[in-house]
Design a protein around this motif. Structure first.
Motif, PDB file in Angstrom:
ATOM      1  N   ASP A 196     -17.416  12.554  11.042  1.00 42.56           N
ATOM      2  CA  ASP A 196     -16.845  12.589   9.699  1.00 42.56           C
ATOM      3  C   ASP A 196     -17.952  12.442   8.648  1.00 42.56           C
ATOM      4  O   ASP A 196     -19.073  12.023   8.965  1.00 42.56           O
ATOM      5  CB  ASP A 196     -15.768  11.510   9.537  1.00 42.56           C
TER       6      ASP A 196
ATOM      7  N   LYS B 118      -4.796  -3.954   0.022  1.00 46.24           N
ATOM      8  CA  LYS B 118      -4.459  -2.603   0.489  1.00 46.24           C
ATOM      9  C   LYS B 118      -3.313  -2.066  -0.369  1.00 46.24           C
ATOM     10  O   LYS B 118      -2.207  -2.601  -0.324  1.00 46.24           O
ATOM     11  CB  LYS B 118      -4.061  -2.619   1.967  1.00 46.24           C
TER      12      LYS B 118
ATOM     13  N   ARG C  61      -5.091  10.251   9.070  1.00 45.19           N
ATOM     14  CA  ARG C  61      -6.214  10.184   8.133  1.00 45.19           C
ATOM     15  C   ARG C  61      -6.517  11.581   7.606  1.00 45.19           C
ATOM     16  O   ARG C  61      -6.195  12.581   8.245  1.00 45.19           O
ATOM     17  CB  ARG C  61      -7.455   9.620   8.821  1.00 45.19           C
ATOM     18  N   ILE C  62      -7.228  11.634   6.471  1.00 41.68           N
ATOM     19  CA  ILE C  62      -7.593  12.924   5.883  1.00 41.68           C
ATOM     20  C   ILE C  62      -8.460  13.731   6.850  1.00 41.68           C
ATOM     21  O   ILE C  62      -8.316  14.954   6.954  1.00 41.68           O
ATOM     22  CB  ILE C  62      -8.323  12.742   4.523  1.00 41.68           C
ATOM     23  N   SER C  63      -9.349  13.061   7.602  1.00 37.08           N
ATOM     24  CA  SER C  63     -10.229  13.781   8.535  1.00 37.08           C
ATOM     25  C   SER C  63      -9.421  14.507   9.605  1.00 37.08           C
ATOM     26  O   SER C  63      -9.750  15.625  10.009  1.00 37.08           O
ATOM     27  CB  SER C  63     -11.222  12.814   9.188  1.00 37.08           C
TER      28      SER C  63
ATOM     29  N   LYS D 128     -12.020   9.475  13.799  1.00 36.01           N
ATOM     30  CA  LYS D 128     -12.674   8.186  13.575  1.00 36.01           C
ATOM     31  C   LYS D 128     -12.830   7.392  14.864  1.00 36.01           C
ATOM     32  O   LYS D 128     -13.908   6.890  15.173  1.00 36.01           O
ATOM     33  CB  LYS D 128     -11.893   7.364  12.551  1.00 36.01           C
TER      34      LYS D 128
ATOM     35  N   ARG E 212     -11.660  18.517   0.755  1.00 38.53           N
ATOM     36  CA  ARG E 212     -11.842  17.093   0.441  1.00 38.53           C
ATOM     37  C   ARG E 212     -11.922  16.848  -1.068  1.00 38.53           C
ATOM     38  O   ARG E 212     -11.496  15.805  -1.558  1.00 38.53           O
ATOM     39  CB  ARG E 212     -13.109  16.551   1.107  1.00 38.53           C
TER      40      ARG E 212
ATOM     41  N   THR F 181      -5.577   6.027  -3.361  1.00 32.86           N
ATOM     42  CA  THR F 181      -6.438   7.062  -2.777  1.00 32.86           C
ATOM     43  C   THR F 181      -5.650   7.754  -1.677  1.00 32.86           C
ATOM     44  O   THR F 181      -4.548   7.315  -1.309  1.00 32.86           O
ATOM     45  CB  THR F 181      -7.711   6.449  -2.181  1.00 32.86           C
TER      46      THR F 181
ATOM     47  N   HIS G 221      -6.239   7.693   1.394  1.00 37.74           N
ATOM     48  CA  HIS G 221      -6.109   6.783   2.534  1.00 37.74           C
ATOM     49  C   HIS G 221      -4.940   5.822   2.341  1.00 37.74           C
ATOM     50  O   HIS G 221      -4.391   5.304   3.326  1.00 37.74           O
ATOM     51  CB  HIS G 221      -7.408   5.995   2.741  1.00 37.74           C
ATOM     52  N   CYS G 222      -4.552   5.584   1.079  1.00 36.37           N
ATOM     53  CA  CYS G 222      -3.413   4.700   0.808  1.00 36.37           C
ATOM     54  C   CYS G 222      -2.107   5.285   1.332  1.00 36.37           C
ATOM     55  O   CYS G 222      -1.134   4.552   1.539  1.00 36.37           O
ATOM     56  CB  CYS G 222      -3.291   4.432  -0.696  1.00 36.37           C
TER      57      CYS G 222
ATOM     58  N   ARG H 214      -1.777   6.400   4.248  1.00 35.33           N
ATOM     59  CA  ARG H 214      -1.724   5.826   5.600  1.00 35.33           C
ATOM     60  C   ARG H 214      -1.136   4.411   5.517  1.00 35.33           C
ATOM     61  O   ARG H 214      -0.311   4.032   6.341  1.00 35.33           O
ATOM     62  CB  ARG H 214      -3.137   5.818   6.191  1.00 35.33           C
ATOM     63  N   HIS H 215      -1.582   3.651   4.497  1.00 33.11           N
ATOM     64  CA  HIS H 215      -1.008   2.317   4.295  1.00 33.11           C
ATOM     65  C   HIS H 215       0.487   2.424   3.979  1.00 33.11           C
ATOM     66  O   HIS H 215       1.281   1.596   4.417  1.00 33.11           O
ATOM     67  CB  HIS H 215      -1.707   1.603   3.132  1.00 33.11           C
TER      68      HIS H 215
END
Length: 372
Positions: free
Chosen positions: A105, A196, A230-232, A258, A289, A310, A312-313, A315-316
């Motif tokens: 990544d 978070k 995840r974005i990846s 990851k 991205r 973001t 990634h949030c 995912r939270h």
């Protein structure tokens, strides 16, 4: 036939001779899988010593060469050829590091850039030792950002970068590129607890209803909220990864970038709809991205969401909403491909915190005061 080890000399410039060991039959280098019959020792003597000093020097160098010869004879008998990795120790560690950048990544590129800066662009495998790695740890704790050179690197960024670097060291040791597992002697950089952020169910509904200038960004973002990817992993998600499941629905078979975990995850009908019409190649074609920066913030603002959210949030958001709706923490942990349930525990704590807030919203004292 047993290999014989002979000490020989070869004339070179300035009236000198270089000493080398001659192996017959040749021995197999376990690294290159090539047969080796000569090992130059880097020891030189005078071919025709002119005085007592040169004769004493020759005698001393020959003693050293004979001592190495004796060690090599013992190594050949025991089939221990560690001495053959001398060239490997002089190899370019930075080039080895670079070879992973396209496979991993984007964080690896940042770690490489910092390590290259730290080593001033030069580092051999032989130089990768505990002392160097500890100094790189200190560098990260005190370094400035590369893009914004006047801003200090955040501690959690330093912790993540050092964790990635230690991952590289683990691979290098596994590949026998470095002699010792230096990770055994290194302290990690501890992460600092940060809040978070996540979307509530009401906020997620508002976001889903708000128009977005980039349809693929909206689809991928809502997909992340429904799957926890995840974005990846979303960027590399291919239609071949989405396959029929035994229960009649669909699932995703993928290897997370990851954690490099092979996993099969169920996918809801709604999440599948966000993928659009089935095709070939990437699921979210055109997703970049760069879209998860300013375009994402613009869309969030249009939905009236003021939190610092973001990608990634999302995912939270998936994790907290699943736990709030009653999904057990073990299942959520598996869906997030966490290696340890304790990593998932923080989401349960976030949900409990929200429950506490809601419990305190009903106050008899406030109701009595209103009636008065």
């Amino acid at each position: 036939m047993a290999t014989k080890v002979k000490l020989r000399r070869k004339p070179i410039t300035q009236g000198r001779a270089t000493l080398f060991l001659d192996y017959y039959p040749p021995i197999l280098d376990p690294e290159t899988m090539k047969m080796i019959h000569k090992e130059y020792l880097g020891i030189y003597i005078f071919q025709e010593p002119q005085n007592e000093i040169q004769r004493e020097y020759n005698a001393d160098m020959l003693l050293k060469a004979e001592a190495i010869q004796a060690m090599r004879i013992q190594a050949v008998i025991n089939e221990e050829f560690g001495f053959l990795d001398k060239r490997k120790q002089k190899g370019d560690f930075l080039a080895y590091f670079r070879s992973f950048l396209m496979k991993k990544d984007p964080k690896w590129k940042m770690v490489y850039a910092h390590f290259e800066k730290f080593t001033k662009g030069k580092c051999t495998f032989g130089e990768v030792n505990v002392d160097l790695c500890r100094k790189f740890r200190e560098y990260l704790l005190n370094a400035n950002q590369l893009k914004f050179s006047k801003k200090k690197l955040e501690r959690n960024s330093a912790a993540g970068y050092y964790s990635t670097f230690r991952g590289l060291l683990k691979i290098a040791y596994r590949d026998k590129m470095i002699r010792e597992n230096v990770n055994d002697f290194l302290e990690k950089i501890e992460y600092k607890d940060v809040k978070k952020e996540f979307l509530t169910a009401e906020e997620l509904g508002r976001l889903a209803g708000a128009p977005c200038e980039i349809p693929v960004l909206k689809a991928a973002s809502l997909f992340a909220c429904l799957t926890g990817l995840r974005i990846s992993d979303i960027l590399k998600l291919d239609w071949k990864h989405i396959v029929p499941a035994q229960d009649g629905g669909y699932c995703m078979r993928l290897r997370t970038e990851k954690t490099e975990t092979e996993t099969t995850l169920p996918i809801s009908d709604e999440a599948l709809e966000l993928c659009g019409e089935r095709s070939t190649g990437k699921v979210f074609k055109g997703l970049e991205r760069s879209m998860i920066q300013h375009p994402l913030q613009k869309w969030l603002k249009s939905a009236g969401i003021e939190k610092h959210i973001t990608f990634h949030c999302f995912r939270h958001t998936f994790a907290t909403l699943q736990i709030a709706l009653g999904t057990d923490i073990f299942t959520v942990s598996k869906m997030l491909t966490h290696k340890n349930v304790s990593t998932t525990q923080i989401y349960a704590e976030l949900v409990n915190e929200k429950k506490r807030e809601s419990a305190n919203r009903i106050s008899l004292k406030k109701l009595v005061l209103k009636e008065d």
